[in-house]
Design a protein around this motif. Structure first.
Motif, short mmCIF file in Angstrom:
data_model
loop_
_atom_site.label_atom_id
_atom_site.label_comp_id
_atom_site.label_asym_id
_atom_site.label_seq_id
_atom_site.Cartn_x
_atom_site.Cartn_y
_atom_site.Cartn_z
N LEU A 1 -12.47 -10.12 9.70
CA LEU A 1 -12.72 -10.08 8.26
C LEU A 1 -12.18 -8.78 7.65
CD1 LEU A 1 -13.93 -11.27 5.71
CD2 LEU A 1 -16.14 -10.25 6.36
N MET A 2 -12.35 -7.66 8.33
CA MET A 2 -11.84 -6.39 7.82
C MET A 2 -10.32 -6.44 7.67
SD MET A 2 -14.14 -3.39 9.60
CE MET A 2 -14.08 -3.99 11.28
N ILE A 3 -9.65 -7.05 8.64
CA ILE A 3 -8.19 -7.16 8.58
C ILE A 3 -7.77 -8.05 7.41
CG2 ILE A 3 -6.16 -8.08 9.80
CD1 ILE A 3 -7.52 -7.13 12.41
N LYS A 4 -8.49 -9.15 7.22
CA LYS A 4 -8.17 -10.06 6.11
C LYS A 4 -8.36 -9.38 4.76
CE LYS A 4 -9.06 -14.47 8.43
NZ LYS A 4 -7.67 -14.93 8.30
N MET A 5 -9.39 -8.55 4.65
CA MET A 5 -9.63 -7.84 3.39
C MET A 5 -8.55 -6.78 3.14
SD MET A 5 -12.14 -9.29 1.91
CE MET A 5 -11.35 -10.77 2.56
N ALA A 6 -8.08 -6.14 4.21
CA ALA A 6 -6.96 -5.20 4.07
C ALA A 6 -5.71 -5.94 3.64
CB ALA A 6 -6.73 -4.46 5.38
N ALA A 7 -5.52 -7.14 4.20
CA ALA A 7 -4.35 -7.95 3.83
C ALA A 7 -4.43 -8.41 2.39
CB ALA A 7 -4.26 -9.16 4.76
N ALA A 8 -5.64 -8.50 1.85
CA ALA A 8 -5.83 -8.91 0.45
C ALA A 8 -5.69 -7.72 -0.50
CB ALA A 8 -7.20 -9.56 0.28
N GLY A 9 -5.45 -6.53 0.04
CA GLY A 9 -5.26 -5.35 -0.79
C GLY A 9 -6.53 -4.65 -1.18
N MET A 10 -7.65 -4.96 -0.49
CA MET A 10 -8.94 -4.38 -0.86
C MET A 10 -9.07 -2.92 -0.42
SD MET A 10 -12.68 -5.97 -0.04
CE MET A 10 -14.18 -5.20 -0.67
N HIS B 1 0.84 -1.19 0.00
CA HIS B 1 0.00 0.00 0.00
C HIS B 1 0.88 1.25 0.00
CE1 HIS B 1 -2.97 2.97 1.45
NE2 HIS B 1 -3.91 2.10 1.11
N ALA B 2 0.37 2.35 -0.55
CA ALA B 2 1.14 3.59 -0.64
C ALA B 2 1.56 4.14 0.73
CB ALA B 2 0.33 4.65 -1.39
N LEU B 3 0.81 3.79 1.78
CA LEU B 3 1.12 4.27 3.13
C LEU B 3 2.00 3.31 3.92
CD1 LEU B 3 -2.42 5.62 4.16
CD2 LEU B 3 -0.44 6.96 3.41
N ALA B 4 2.31 2.17 3.35
CA ALA B 4 2.97 1.10 4.09
C ALA B 4 4.33 1.49 4.67
CB ALA B 4 3.12 -0.14 3.20
N GLY B 5 5.02 2.42 4.06
CA GLY B 5 6.36 2.78 4.55
C GLY B 5 6.36 3.78 5.69
N LYS B 6 5.18 4.28 6.09
CA LYS B 6 5.11 5.30 7.13
C LYS B 6 5.13 4.68 8.54
CE LYS B 6 2.84 9.06 4.66
NZ LYS B 6 3.78 10.10 5.13
N THR C 1 -2.08 -13.73 13.37
CA THR C 1 -1.65 -14.27 12.07
C THR C 1 -0.79 -13.28 11.29
OG1 THR C 1 -3.68 -13.46 11.05
CG2 THR C 1 -3.70 -15.73 11.88
N GLN C 2 -0.30 -12.23 11.95
CA GLN C 2 0.38 -11.16 11.22
C GLN C 2 1.59 -11.66 10.43
OE1 GLN C 2 0.50 -7.50 13.20
NE2 GLN C 2 1.87 -6.52 11.76
N GLU C 3 2.33 -12.60 10.95
CA GLU C 3 3.52 -13.09 10.24
C GLU C 3 3.13 -13.81 8.95
OE1 GLU C 3 5.85 -15.42 12.85
OE2 GLU C 3 6.35 -13.77 14.19
N LYS C 4 1.92 -14.38 8.92
CA LYS C 4 1.51 -15.15 7.75
C LYS C 4 0.79 -14.28 6.72
CE LYS C 4 0.67 -19.09 10.84
NZ LYS C 4 -0.36 -20.01 11.36
N GLU C 5 0.31 -13.13 7.15
CA GLU C 5 -0.49 -12.29 6.27
C GLU C 5 0.35 -11.18 5.64
OE1 GLU C 5 -3.37 -13.08 5.46
OE2 GLU C 5 -4.30 -14.22 7.07
N ASP C 6 -0.17 -10.63 4.55
CA ASP C 6 0.56 -9.62 3.79
C ASP C 6 0.08 -8.22 4.16
OD1 ASP C 6 2.63 -9.41 2.08
OD2 ASP C 6 1.49 -9.63 0.24
N PHE C 7 0.22 -7.84 5.44
CA PHE C 7 -0.23 -6.52 5.87
C PHE C 7 0.63 -6.00 7.02
CE2 PHE C 7 -2.52 -9.45 8.62
CZ PHE C 7 -2.38 -8.87 9.86
N ILE C 8 0.49 -4.71 7.28
CA ILE C 8 1.13 -4.10 8.45
C ILE C 8 0.12 -3.21 9.14
CG2 ILE C 8 3.47 -4.15 7.49
CD1 ILE C 8 3.11 -1.20 6.80
N ARG C 9 0.39 -2.88 10.40
CA ARG C 9 -0.46 -1.95 11.14
C ARG C 9 0.34 -0.68 11.41
NH1 ARG C 9 -2.51 -5.29 16.10
NH2 ARG C 9 -3.54 -3.34 16.59
#
Length: 312
Positions: A238-247, A185-190, A260-268
């Motif tokens: 579900l909201m977190i999973k959808m964010a991890a899917a790039g939605m 995501h465009a904000l991921a580096g912040k 499940t953060q280590e297994k998913e493709d997202f950051i907080r």
């Protein structure tokens, strides 16, 4: 752990001495204190002198009208008061063990608190207080308020209930909020972001039944009238999973532990806006007489929050 020799000298006399010391403070003279303790004045005087000899400083000034604390005695007096209060709390807790009956305590908690706090509470109760049975359900803050008001619950754990007239807020814990985004995501580096940055992107929003909605939605609408909402849900997972899917970008409180953060493709990413901070409250019915079991559970929750969530 190594203990300084000075500490050993104090520990050897400590348990009996502070009772004698407190008696002199309470009754004002060796004679009156000795009468209360049922020992001779000379024996009490020897005990005080022995302790003063061990620590190397006088604790009392002897006057005709009674005993007066020295500076060292005043310091020790403050410490002994803390010790006595702590001993009283321990005594009450031990006595409470004999007063706990076989009873069921009904608790309702918001989903994030259920996943984060309740496993610890349940484990602590079942291993330490086996006569307490727990009925634990999850619900929205509104459902928790209504169940407490109707008398169905002993304890409710909810967000942003404030101070309802008929409820007593026993514990109030500030909770910060995070944004959840895909790693690309465009904000991921912040390291942190503001809500004004969030509204420029597609959003995954909590449904109106969740406390999170009441906190975040009005703030976002104030920033931008037409929000790009891709999805709404009453499930934080579900909201977190959808964010991890790039939605889109989702929101969650710092209470939400993402196992499940280590297994998913997202950051907080922490949100800077102070207005997004919510209050996790632990509530009981104000006029309802509480049992020892309820008091114990409240203390366990408080201890957990103090230890694990000082900075959330």
């Amino acid at each position: 752990m190594n203990i300084h020799p000075f500490s050993h000298k104090i520990l050897n006399l400590y348990s009996r001495f502070f009772i004698y010391f407190q008696a002199i403070l309470t009754y004002g003279s060796v004679r009156s204190a000795a009468r209360h303790l049922r020992i001779t004045p000379s024996a009490l005087t020897r005990q005080i002198q022995n302790f003063e000899l061990n620590i190397g400083v006088p604790l009392f000034e002897r006057h005709a009208h009674g005993m007066v604390l020295t500076q060292a005695g005043d310091i020790l007096s403050s410490h002994i008061m803390v010790v006595m209060e702590d001993l009283k709390r321990i005594e009450n807790r031990i006595l409470a063990l004999h007063k706990i009956k076989d009873e069921k305590i009904n608790i309702m908690v918001i989903e994030s608190a259920a996943n984060e706090i309740m496993p610890y509470v349940i484990n602590k109760i079942t291993t330490t207080y086996p006569t307490i049975r727990l009925q634990v359900n999850t619900g929205s803050s509104k459902e928790i308020f209504e169940a407490l008001h109707a008398g169905y619950l002993d304890i409710g754990v909810a967000l942003n209930l404030g101070e309802p007239q008929n409820l007593k807020n026993i514990i109030s814990q500030p909770v910060k909020m995070d944004a959840i985004v895909h790693t690309k995501h465009a904000l991921a580096g912040k390291k942190n972001i503001t809500l004004s940055e969030c509204v420029s992107y597609p959003l995954i929003m909590p449904s109106s039944s969740l406390s999170l909605y009441k906190t975040i939605y009005p703030l976002l609408k104030n920033l931008q009238e037409n929000l790009n909402i891709r999805m709404e849900s009453n499930s934080i997972d579900l909201m977190i999973k959808m964010a991890a899917a790039g939605m889109g970008l989702a929101f969650c409180s710092r209470l939400t532990t993402i196992s499940t953060q280590e297994k998913e493709d997202f950051i907080r990413i922490p949100i800077q806006n102070k207005e997004t901070r919510t209050l996790l409250g632990v509530y009981i019915v104000k006029d309802k007489q509480q049992t020892y079991s309820v008091d114990i559970i409240l203390q366990i929750i408080q201890n957990y929050l103090n230890h694990n969530f000082k900075s959330i």
